[in-house]
Design an enzyme around this catalytic site. Structure first.
Site, PDB file in Angstrom:
ATOM      1  N   SER A  65      18.852 -25.473  -8.420  1.00 10.93           N
ATOM      2  CA  SER A  65      19.332 -25.917 -10.081  1.00 10.93           C
ATOM      3  C   SER A  65      20.156 -27.019  -9.513  1.00 10.93           C
ATOM      4  O   SER A  65      20.787 -27.621 -10.274  1.00 10.93           O
ATOM      5  CB  SER A  65      19.653 -24.698 -10.722  1.00 10.93           C
ATOM      6  OG  SER A  65      18.438 -24.016 -10.758  1.00 10.93           O
ATOM      7  N   LYS A  68      18.917 -30.442 -11.117  1.00 20.49           N
ATOM      8  CA  LYS A  68      18.616 -30.574 -12.818  1.00 20.49           C
ATOM      9  C   LYS A  68      19.504 -31.543 -12.768  1.00 20.49           C
ATOM     10  O   LYS A  68      19.628 -32.168 -14.162  1.00 20.49           O
ATOM     11  CB  LYS A  68      19.149 -29.124 -13.491  1.00 20.49           C
ATOM     12  CG  LYS A  68      18.076 -28.121 -13.382  1.00 20.49           C
ATOM     13  CD  LYS A  68      18.916 -26.679 -13.736  1.00 20.49           C
ATOM     14  CE  LYS A  68      17.079 -25.735 -13.279  1.00 20.49           C
ATOM     15  NZ  LYS A  68      18.481 -24.132 -13.518  1.00 20.49           N
ATOM     16  N   TYR A 190       8.838 -29.940 -11.484  1.00 18.52           N
ATOM     17  CA  TYR A 190      10.252 -28.748 -11.763  1.00 18.52           C
ATOM     18  C   TYR A 190      10.282 -28.167 -10.612  1.00 18.52           C
ATOM     19  O   TYR A 190      11.270 -28.109 -10.327  1.00 18.52           O
ATOM     20  CB  TYR A 190      10.247 -27.713 -13.380  1.00 18.52           C
ATOM     21  CG  TYR A 190      11.589 -26.838 -12.878  1.00 18.52           C
ATOM     22  CD1 TYR A 190      12.550 -27.102 -13.772  1.00 18.52           C
ATOM     23  CD2 TYR A 190      11.012 -25.152 -12.598  1.00 18.52           C
ATOM     24  CE1 TYR A 190      13.297 -26.341 -13.758  1.00 18.52           C
ATOM     25  CE2 TYR A 190      12.420 -25.335 -12.483  1.00 18.52           C
ATOM     26  CZ  TYR A 190      13.614 -25.157 -13.251  1.00 18.52           C
ATOM     27  OH  TYR A 190      14.533 -23.943 -12.632  1.00 18.52           O
ATOM     28  N   TYR A 241      25.909 -21.533 -15.605  1.00 17.14           N
ATOM     29  CA  TYR A 241      25.379 -20.144 -16.232  1.00 17.14           C
ATOM     30  C   TYR A 241      26.716 -19.713 -16.862  1.00 17.14           C
ATOM     31  O   TYR A 241      27.621 -19.873 -17.032  1.00 17.14           O
ATOM     32  CB  TYR A 241      24.113 -19.554 -15.832  1.00 17.14           C
ATOM     33  CG  TYR A 241      23.246 -20.715 -14.908  1.00 17.14           C
ATOM     34  CD1 TYR A 241      22.718 -21.773 -15.592  1.00 17.14           C
ATOM     35  CD2 TYR A 241      23.248 -20.467 -13.112  1.00 17.14           C
ATOM     36  CE1 TYR A 241      21.576 -22.243 -14.497  1.00 17.14           C
ATOM     37  CE2 TYR A 241      22.389 -21.679 -12.724  1.00 17.14           C
ATOM     38  CZ  TYR A 241      21.833 -22.258 -13.446  1.00 17.14           C
ATOM     39  OH  TYR A 241      20.819 -23.199 -13.155  1.00 17.14           O
ATOM     40  N   VAL A 259      20.125 -21.422  -6.758  1.00 16.44           N
ATOM     41  CA  VAL A 259      19.930 -20.567  -6.078  1.00 16.44           C
ATOM     42  C   VAL A 259      19.973 -20.078  -4.670  1.00 16.44           C
ATOM     43  O   VAL A 259      19.833 -19.430  -3.689  1.00 16.44           O
ATOM     44  CB  VAL A 259      18.880 -19.218  -6.800  1.00 16.44           C
ATOM     45  CG1 VAL A 259      19.183 -18.595  -8.266  1.00 16.44           C
ATOM     46  CG2 VAL A 259      17.572 -20.156  -7.140  1.00 16.44           C
TER      47      VAL A 259
HETATM   48  N1  GLN Z   1      13.736 -23.033  -8.967  1.00 15.87           N
HETATM   49  C1  GLN Z   1      14.632 -21.931  -9.666  1.00 15.87           C
HETATM   50  C2  GLN Z   1      14.789 -21.279 -11.098  1.00 15.87           C
HETATM   51  O1  GLN Z   1      13.580 -21.479 -12.180  1.00 15.87           O
HETATM   52  C3  GLN Z   1      15.924 -23.041  -9.581  1.00 15.87           C
HETATM   53  C4  GLN Z   1      17.144 -21.550 -10.591  1.00 15.87           C
HETATM   54  C5  GLN Z   1      18.485 -21.516  -9.591  1.00 15.87           C
HETATM   55  O2  GLN Z   1      19.158 -22.414  -8.637  1.00 15.87           O
HETATM   56  N2  GLN Z   1      19.588 -21.390 -10.822  1.00 15.87           N
HETATM   57  O3  GLN Z   1      14.337 -20.784 -10.868  1.00 15.87           O
END
Ligand code: GLN
Length: 306
Positions: A65, A68, A190, A241, A259
């Site tokens: 993430s 992002k 993605y 989050y 993650v």
């Molecule tokens: N690619 C992961 C997902 O879509 C990213 C989630 C994350 O790093 N929090 O679940």
């Protein structure tokens, strides 16, 4: 000249790696479950061009993430404020992959960092670029000034094969008219940009523009100063989050977690710092990396709250 953080990073690494291991590696993406859990690295890049690193700071890991952030910066470059008609700027108070708010809020995700928001951003990139994941990767190459970073195809494939939840989110938003490309194309792009592999040192360097009013170390403008400031605000309020409040309380810096176990933090005007360790807490944030950043912000006296 910025402070010398070498000794501080070594102390933090020694302290954090001596703590009992806590949490587990992400296993809902099978390729991530194979990562050795007890690795730890930390790196600091300063706006005056210094780089400090300790532990596994040069080991590439799946940025997940944290990508992002790069996707959003690239979309903002191309789309400007029109982006905010399709995605909000409020913390969600829900897990990163939650669907619950989307029905009530008619397919407009709360912010660009929950999966729903990042899928909308990826949709924007799908319209702007033939190969959106390459566009994100090349954006990272430009930020770094080198092309050493790549996409881990195994991780991308592994997540794509297990993307039912993100597919559900994407279809749901499409039913509200807030996704234009085909769901499959958005998910491909993605999963691929989430699978970019970078080290702590590379992430700290690539994110320096966020600490320097939107400019790269060489002076090239990435975002205007207002957008860089807004991105930092979003990281502070939404980057971790449903733990964003706790992170502001403990660390007091804009952060973005992934993650893969990485956490990137920005000290506006001064530096960027990235810590990595794969074991995650229940929110999907790295336990040891958060601990390290909490210690770093306190010892270096760099919390934005004084
Ligand atoms: N690619 C992961 C997902 O879509 C990213 C989630 C994350 O790093 N929090 O679940």
């Amino acid at each position: 000249m910025s402070a010398d953080f070498a000794a501080l990073l070594q102390t933090i690494a020694a302290e954090v790696t001596a703590l009992p291991p806590e949490g587990d590696v992400a296993d809902y993406i099978p390729a991530l479950a194979r990562v050795a859990p007890d690795q730890f690295g930390i790196a600091v890049a300063t706006v005056d061009g210094r780089l400090f690193r300790t532990g596994a700071a040069d080991t590439p890991f799946s940025i997940q993430s944290i990508s992002k952030l790069f996707a959003l910066a690239l979309a903002l470059q191309r789309e400007g404020d029109a982006l905010w008609r399709r995605v909000g700027r409020e913390p969600s108070g829900t897990p990163f992959n939650s669907l619950v708010l989307l029905e009530r809020e008619r397919g407009i995700p709360r912010n660009p960092f929950v999966n729903a928001g990042a899928l909308v951003i990826t949709d924007v990139l799908c319209r702007r670029f033939l190969q959106p994941e390459r566009a994100v990767l090349e954006f990272v190459h430009r930020l770094l000034g080198r092309t050493s970073v790549g996409i881990d195809a195994d991780v991308a494939r592994s997540e794509r094969r297990h993307s039912d939840r993100n597919a559900a989110i994407a279809h749901f938003m499409r039913s509200f008219g807030n996704l234009q490309a085909e769901v499959g194309a958005v998910l491909d792009a993605y999963c691929a940009h989430c699978a970019i592999a970078m080290s702590c040192a590379e992430l700290a360097e690539a994110a320096l523009f966020l600490a320097a009013d939107g400019r790269q170390p060489g002076g090239a403008r990435v975002l205007d100063a207002a957008d860089a400031r807004r991105l930092n605000a979003l990281m502070l309020t939404c980057g971790a989050y449903d733990a964003a409040g706790d992170f502001a309380f403990r660390i007091g810096l804009p952060t973005k977690t992934g993650v893969g176990g990485g956490i990137l933090a920005i000290v506006p005007g001064r530096l960027s710092v990235c810590a990595w360790s794969p074991r995650l807490d229940a929110n999907g944030n790295s336990v040891a990396a958060a601990e390290a950043l909490e210690r770093f912000a306190a010892a270096a006296g760099v919390s934005i709250f004084g």
